[in-house]
Design an enzyme around this catalytic site. Structure first.
Site, mmCIF file in Angstrom:
data_model
loop_
_atom_site.group_PDB
_atom_site.id
_atom_site.type_symbol
_atom_site.label_atom_id
_atom_site.label_comp_id
_atom_site.label_asym_id
_atom_site.label_seq_id
_atom_site.Cartn_x
_atom_site.Cartn_y
_atom_site.Cartn_z
ATOM 1 N N LEU A 114 0.817 -1.210 0.000
ATOM 2 C CA LEU A 114 0.000 0.000 0.000
ATOM 3 C C LEU A 114 0.851 1.259 0.000
ATOM 4 O O LEU A 114 0.541 2.234 -0.683
ATOM 5 C CB LEU A 114 -0.924 -0.030 1.218
ATOM 6 N N ASP A 115 1.936 1.256 0.743
ATOM 7 C CA ASP A 115 2.756 2.447 0.892
ATOM 8 C C ASP A 115 3.313 2.910 -0.452
ATOM 9 O O ASP A 115 3.233 4.090 -0.807
ATOM 10 C CB ASP A 115 3.899 2.142 1.866
ATOM 11 N N CYS A 168 -2.987 -6.220 25.139
ATOM 12 C CA CYS A 168 -3.479 -7.062 26.234
ATOM 13 C C CYS A 168 -3.986 -8.409 25.717
ATOM 14 O O CYS A 168 -3.848 -9.437 26.379
ATOM 15 C CB CYS A 168 -4.568 -6.340 27.019
#
Length: 655
Positions: A114-115, A168
């Site tokens: 994408l970049d 987490c």
């Protein structure tokens, strides 16, 4: 071999190809056979063994060489009189600027990330050069045409961010195998073989002051006179045993969850294996990346699912082999999907953790796909997409604007067709790239640093490589080769300050101007101060708002064809659910559902299907048997497609 029709526009065109991989090999071949005389190729990659099954211009002897240069040489063997100029370089390099792009009549993308796509899109807009964008993933793909001011640009529709998971969940409560893979790759592998000083939650210590001092040390530091096997077992017992025991001590966490079970090396390895399971310590090789724990242990099939005992043996053996064969690299390694030993270690570690949390185990083949964001290739899709790229490029060069098409390879269950062309979309007035619409950013200006803004928004979300950030006339940050040491030190100092404490304070109501001079791209961002963020849904601690999507079409999910309405919803929706599920994990895919334009009887898709077209922006590779003619393509278009597929399988490829 029959030649395609050639016009003066084709012969006189100067074409830039970006990418010489799966799509690029097919595209270069098709361009050469279609009569193009002046082709330039940019690709920064070298050839790997895994490329050879579909990137047909390359051979075993080419491994390690430049893709762009080898592709050029291969095509010149059968088209020696055309000009092909290769650049073994990154398209984001400073020499590939707007002036460089202005010399071309059309740019053709065959990129896999994408970049780089966003970067090329912005350079084409600035240079006012037409761009033909493409992508494939498995059997699916698309070709789209982008012309400044006439069609939407590549970024007019927002691309979903890469899948991320809350810390987490990864560290404490995994529920999917991908959570275990991320834990093994980004935490454990990085801690053992990368920078040991990095902070993560693996080296946990009990808060109980009476806890044995053995857990007060850094367990990842190898003790004096400790052999590799002892070190490996100690790491195993800590991350799979002690850490889980410590997590279980928090009863609140497990009220509504299944409790994991601690696993120690004595559990993972039966007594017989503990006594007799040592392997030959000879691991001398000229190629460290070929060292394999599977080979040492006699495990041959990467599609087998290993038992807990086998995973434990692979874990310890892979760790031993890293220290025996690559000790000088330890402390500087990062995970590489092409590194066999790294993949084996991560697979084994993820499976042991999955066993602890009651998650189904996966084979090394499956785990590698998830860890490396791999969608396995189907080669013929690339040939079809390359043919479609050339069709659109010819239309662009011949100014045939009424017949531009954005063509999607997406199975249409009711119409039994694969290729679905639609007319190009108009520019999105809310696009900050081609319409220069402002964005807004919700952020806690008293807690977030300028570095967070640069990394998470300017680079990750906006795709800028060399950003310049201003508040009014005050320059807050800049990247460039011409900066002196004092300026660099000043900007680096700004990076560590929270936004509200910058020399020109950034608070709610502030407008920041962010610019990339190489891309000639500028946008304004309105800052909105916000105190709290949902850690699960907003893990970045900031929310960028912009790129308003077209509204989802409402109605009764019926299709219209030749004046007849029939219900098509269930099969298409079911197909889409499967697609979404298949690509949700382990795939580097920039996909989104989007509304298509209204179609008359002789045009394209039914309403329901139109709302579910996906973009597939990964260069991974359709089965020629799936290709069917679509009634609204012209005879010339069908000829081009047929020729492209035929060329892809011509006998010269196998010489």
């Amino acid at each position: 071999m029959a030649s395609l029709p050639q016009s003066s526009a084709i012969k006189g065109a100067k074409v830039l190809m970006v990418g010489a991989g799966g799509i690029g090999c097919e595209l270069l071949k098709t361009l050469a056979l279609s009569g193009f005389q002046d082709i330039h190729i940019i690709d920064m990659d070298t050839i790997e063994v895994s490329n050879l099954n579909r990137q047909f211009l390359f051979r075993q002897s080419h491994v390690g060489q430049s893709k762009a240069k080898v592709a050029r040489d291969a095509v010149l063997r059968f088209r020696p009189h055309i000009s092909i100029t290769p650049y073994h370089a990154n398209v984001k390099g400073s020499n590939f600027n707007v002036d460089f792009f202005k010399q071309f009549n059309v740019v053709l993308n065959g990129l896999d990330n994408l970049d780089a796509r966003r970067h090329v899109n912005r350079l084409c807009l600035a240079a006012e050069v037409p761009l033909v964008e493409s992508g494939t993933t498995g059997f699916l793909g698309q070709v789209t045409v982008h012309l400044k001011g006439k069609t939407e640009c590549y970024e007019c529709q927002p691309k979903p961010a890469p899948k991320t998971y809350p810390v987490c969940t990864i560290t404490s409560t995994p529920s999917k195998f991908v959570h275990c893979i991320v834990w093994a790759k980004d935490l454990l592998f990085a801690k053992l073989f990368g920078d040991k000083n990095q902070g993560n939650d693996l080296n946990v210590r009990s808060s109980d002051a009476s806890e044995s001092s053995k857990h007060a040390e850094d367990v990842f530091e190898r003790r004096e006179n400790e052999d590799i096997e002892q070190y490996g077992r100690r790491i195993y017992d800590h991350v799979f045993g002690y850490n889980i025991e410590l997590a279980l001590s928090n009863e609140e966490t497990w009220k509504n969850r299944n409790r994991p079970r601690p696993i120690f090396s004595k559990d993972g390895l039966p007594e017989k294996l503990q006594q007799n399971g040592k392997t030959d310590k000879s691991c001398a090789t000229d190629d460290p990346l070929s060292v394999s724990a599977m080979g040492s242990l006699g495990l041959k099939n990467p599609q087998d699912i290993w038992s807990l005992s086998e995973n434990s043996r692979v874990f310890l053996e892979a760790l031993r082999l890293f220290f025996m064969s690559r000790e000088k690299e330890i402390g500087h390694l990062s995970f590489d999907k092409d590194d066999q030993l790294a993949v084996e270690f991560v697979t084994a570690a993820a499976n042991i953790r999955a066993t602890s949390f009651g998650i189904p185990l996966h084979s090394l083949f499956e785990a590698k796909g998830i860890a490396g964001n791999i969608v396995h290739a189907v080669a013929t899709t690339n040939a079809v997409i390359a043919g479609l790229i050339v069709i659109e490029a010819i239309k662009v060069l011949e100014k045939d604007t009424d017949n531009y098409r954005m063509t999607y390879c997406l199975e249409h269950p009711s119409k039994k067709m694969l290729l679905m062309p639609v007319e190009p979309f108009e520019p999105n007035r809310s696009c900050c790239v081609c319409s220069e619409s402002p964005l807004s950013l919700e952020i806690n200006t008293h807690r977030s640093k300028l570095r967070d803004f640069v990394e998470k928004i300017v680079k990750a979300k906006l795709g800028m490589s060399s950003p310049l950030i201003m508040r009014g006339s005050a320059l807050l940050y800049e990247v460039g080769d011409d900066l002196d040491e004092d300026m660099i030190a000043n900007y680096n100092n700004n990076l560590e300050k929270v936004l509200s404490e910058l020399p020109s304070s950034v608070t709610g109501g502030t407008v920041l101007t962010v610019e990339d001079l190489q891309q000639e791209f500028t946008c304004n961002i309105h800052i909105k101060h916000r105190e709290e963020f949902d850690e699960e849904k907003e893990p970045d601690g900031m929310v960028l708002v912009g790129w308003t999507q077209a509204p989802v079409e409402k109605g009764d999910s019926k299709s219209v064809r030749n004046g007849e309405s029939t219900s098509k919803a269930s099969s298409t929706e079911a197909q889409q659910e499967v697609l979404d599920e298949e690509i949700s994990e382990g795939s580097d895919i920039s996909g989104k559902k989007r509304k298509q334009p209204e179609c008359s009887a002789d045009k394209t898709m039914d309403t329901n299907t139109k709302s579910k077209v996906q973009r597939h922006d990964v260069d991974v590779d359709a089965d020629e048997d799936d290709l069917v003619e679509v009634d609204h393509w012209t005879a010339s278009d069908v000829q081009h497609i047929t020729s492209a597929v035929t060329n892809a399988h011509s006998s010269w490829l196998f010489n």
